[in-house]
Design a protein around this motif. Structure first.
Motif: not given
Length: 71
Positions: A26-35
């Motif tokens: 139950s998690m949303a993971v937001l990170g830098p734009l993937s390659y």
């Protein structure tokens, strides 16, 4: 890196972050734009990444790149 548009409908802004859901946790993971574009993730512009919310009971994890600022 290739320029990719935001995944939100009718948004033409350039994507700056990648969103991935981990349903089992139950998690949303937001990170830098993937390659590269991934079939099970969503690329978001800065405005949509900032406004991201998750369903009640879910956790939002925001990864931040440190030391990438120019002096």
């Amino acid at each position: 890196m290739n320029q990719r548009p935001c995944s939100k409908v009718s948004c033409n802004e350039e994507a700056e972050a990648t969103l991935t859901y981990v349903y089992a946790d139950s998690m949303a993971v937001l990170g830098p734009l993937s390659y590269s574009a991934e079939p099970h993730s969503y690329d978001l512009c800065a405005r949509h990444a900032e406004r991201l919310s998750a369903p009640q009971g879910w956790q939002v994890i925001r990864h931040v790149v440190l030391g990438n600022e120019q002096s």
